[in-house]
Design a protein around this motif. Structure first.
Motif, PDB file in Angstrom:
ATOM      1  N   ALA A 100       0.875  -1.372  -0.291  1.00  0.00           N
ATOM      2  CA  ALA A 100       0.024   0.070   0.032  1.00  0.00           C
ATOM      3  C   ALA A 100       0.873   0.993   0.045  1.00  0.00           C
ATOM      4  CB  ALA A 100      -1.041  -0.313   1.167  1.00  0.00           C
ATOM      5  N   VAL A 101       1.856   1.654   0.468  1.00  0.00           N
ATOM      6  CA  VAL A 101       3.061   2.560   0.617  1.00  0.00           C
ATOM      7  C   VAL A 101       3.468   3.084  -0.832  1.00  0.00           C
ATOM      8  CG1 VAL A 101       5.011   3.049   1.725  1.00  0.00           C
ATOM      9  CG2 VAL A 101       3.678   1.799   3.533  1.00  0.00           C
ATOM     10  N   ALA A 102       3.765   1.453  -1.228  1.00  0.00           N
ATOM     11  CA  ALA A 102       4.278   1.480  -2.848  1.00  0.00           C
ATOM     12  C   ALA A 102       3.746   2.065  -3.738  1.00  0.00           C
ATOM     13  CB  ALA A 102       4.694   0.168  -3.279  1.00  0.00           C
ATOM     14  N   GLU A 112      11.041   5.711  -6.590  1.00  0.00           N
ATOM     15  CA  GLU A 112      12.833   5.803  -6.939  1.00  0.00           C
ATOM     16  C   GLU A 112      13.316   6.316  -5.737  1.00  0.00           C
ATOM     17  OE1 GLU A 112      16.645   7.125  -9.203  1.00  0.00           O
ATOM     18  OE2 GLU A 112      14.870   7.184  -9.534  1.00  0.00           O
ATOM     19  N   LYS A 113      12.419   7.308  -4.265  1.00  0.00           N
ATOM     20  CA  LYS A 113      12.573   7.850  -3.881  1.00  0.00           C
ATOM     21  C   LYS A 113      12.726   7.422  -2.571  1.00  0.00           C
ATOM     22  CE  LYS A 113      12.037  12.389  -1.502  1.00  0.00           C
ATOM     23  NZ  LYS A 113      11.056  12.512  -0.770  1.00  0.00           N
ATOM     24  N   LEU A 114      12.050   6.965  -2.133  1.00  0.00           N
ATOM     25  CA  LEU A 114      11.013   5.518  -1.187  1.00  0.00           C
ATOM     26  C   LEU A 114      12.732   4.826  -1.178  1.00  0.00           C
ATOM     27  CD1 LEU A 114       9.635   4.608   1.034  1.00  0.00           C
ATOM     28  CD2 LEU A 114       7.814   3.328  -1.096  1.00  0.00           C
ATOM     29  N   GLU A 159       7.198  10.775   4.213  1.00  0.00           N
ATOM     30  CA  GLU A 159       5.993  10.618   5.668  1.00  0.00           C
ATOM     31  C   GLU A 159       6.257   8.887   4.805  1.00  0.00           C
ATOM     32  OE1 GLU A 159       1.063  11.055   6.925  1.00  0.00           O
ATOM     33  OE2 GLU A 159       2.071  12.233   5.276  1.00  0.00           O
ATOM     34  N   ALA A 160       6.239   8.884   3.751  1.00  0.00           N
ATOM     35  CA  ALA A 160       5.942   6.982   3.990  1.00  0.00           C
ATOM     36  C   ALA A 160       7.339   5.972   3.918  1.00  0.00           C
ATOM     37  CB  ALA A 160       5.305   6.784   2.532  1.00  0.00           C
ATOM     38  N   ALA A 192       7.770  -3.101  -8.493  1.00  0.00           N
ATOM     39  CA  ALA A 192       7.497  -2.263  -8.993  1.00  0.00           C
ATOM     40  C   ALA A 192       8.761  -2.882 -10.375  1.00  0.00           C
ATOM     41  CB  ALA A 192       9.158  -1.116  -8.235  1.00  0.00           C
ATOM     42  N   GLY A 193       8.549  -3.605 -10.416  1.00  0.00           N
ATOM     43  CA  GLY A 193       8.969  -4.485 -10.919  1.00  0.00           C
ATOM     44  C   GLY A 193      10.589  -5.402 -11.031  1.00  0.00           C
TER      45      GLY A 193
END
Length: 264
Positions: A100-102, A112-114, A159-160, A192-193
């Motif tokens: 869900a976060v993704a 990419e940042k996450l 926040e994620a 993200a594959g």
């Protein structure tokens, strides 16, 4: 992983795909996962294949009454699936929270940042043994750990990412906080594959070198890889790459070790 759990996990992911992903949904799924992980009785009741669906739904309403209707519906649907072991449903709920976060990161163009933030937080923890112990110790309360996480990262990450770090302090996926974040990184990469390539080098490499390495590994594995670079002076030179359990070791340290063994 037994086939029944694999099938149920896939079915759960499909159910999640039909929901409106948000950090609030992720937080509620983490709460469900933590409750299941901490109570063998609750796990047994909700994953019992012989129990009636109506009975399980009543348990969900009673135990998770404060959660949103959407989350309770999802948990009820998960309880109707067949799990090979009682713990599998808890693990699946945690995976769904990470997914869900993704999904939120994907929708905002910040995947990419996450991924980078998760890796960096893990690096910070693993480089400080006292910090790692504080974040991983079972005797330290969740409130204390999460306050520490907020003090360390709240102004530095999204926040994620912060939500994942806080959950990592409660997760039973691994005993070490940094290892849990590494697992989350792998789960997100799969969404993200991609797969994760952990690269160890003696000193920092340039963006151009990273890009060149990324292209070379993509050609070898036939897919894009998330590149996580770790600085480890002990490798002396060269590069050590680990992808999905497969290791490519081209470090000077290893070459020197092999030479010594051949001469002895």
């Amino acid at each position: 992983m037994a086939s029944s759990t694999r099938q149920s996990r896939i079915a759960s992911e499909q159910l999640l795909a039909g929901a409106s992903a948000s950090l609030e949904l992720a937080g509620e799924l983490f709460a469900v996962a933590n409750a299941l992980q901490s109570s063998s009785a609750l796990r047994g009741l909700l994953s019992d294949p012989s129990a009636e669906s109506a009975s399980k739904e009543q348990i969900v309403d009673r135990v998770f009454g404060k959660l949103s209707p959407a989350t309770k519906t999802l948990v009820k649907q998960m309880s109707s699936l067949r799990w090979s072991a009682t713990r599998d449903m808890a693990d699946a709920a945690e995976r769904l929270g990470v997914r869900a976060v993704a999904a939120v990161a994907t929708s905002t163009g910040s995947m990419e940042k996450l991924q980078s933030e998760i890796f960096q937080m893990g690096e910070v923890a693993s480089s400080d043994s006292e910090l790692e112990l504080a974040l991983s110790a079972t005797r330290v309360t969740a409130e204390v750990k999460q306050a520490l996480i907020a003090n360390l990262f709240a102004s530095k990450v999204s926040e994620a990412a912060l939500a994942l770090a806080k959950q990592a302090t409660e997760s039973r996926t691994d005993k070490r906080f940094a290892a849990v974040l590494e697992t989350y990184g792998s789960w997100i990469a799969s969404v993200a594959g991609e797969s994760v390539a952990t690269v160890r080098v003696a000193k920092e490499i340039s963006a151009a070198q990273t890009e060149k390495l990324s292209k070379a590994l993509a050609a070898v594995y036939g897919k894009n890889l998330q590149i996580n670079v770790e600085i480890d002076p002990s490798v002396i030179g060269g590069v050590h790459v680990a992808v999905e359990g497969e290791v490519i070791d081209a470090t000077i340290f290893t070459k020197l070790t092999q030479a010594k063994l051949q001469l002895s």
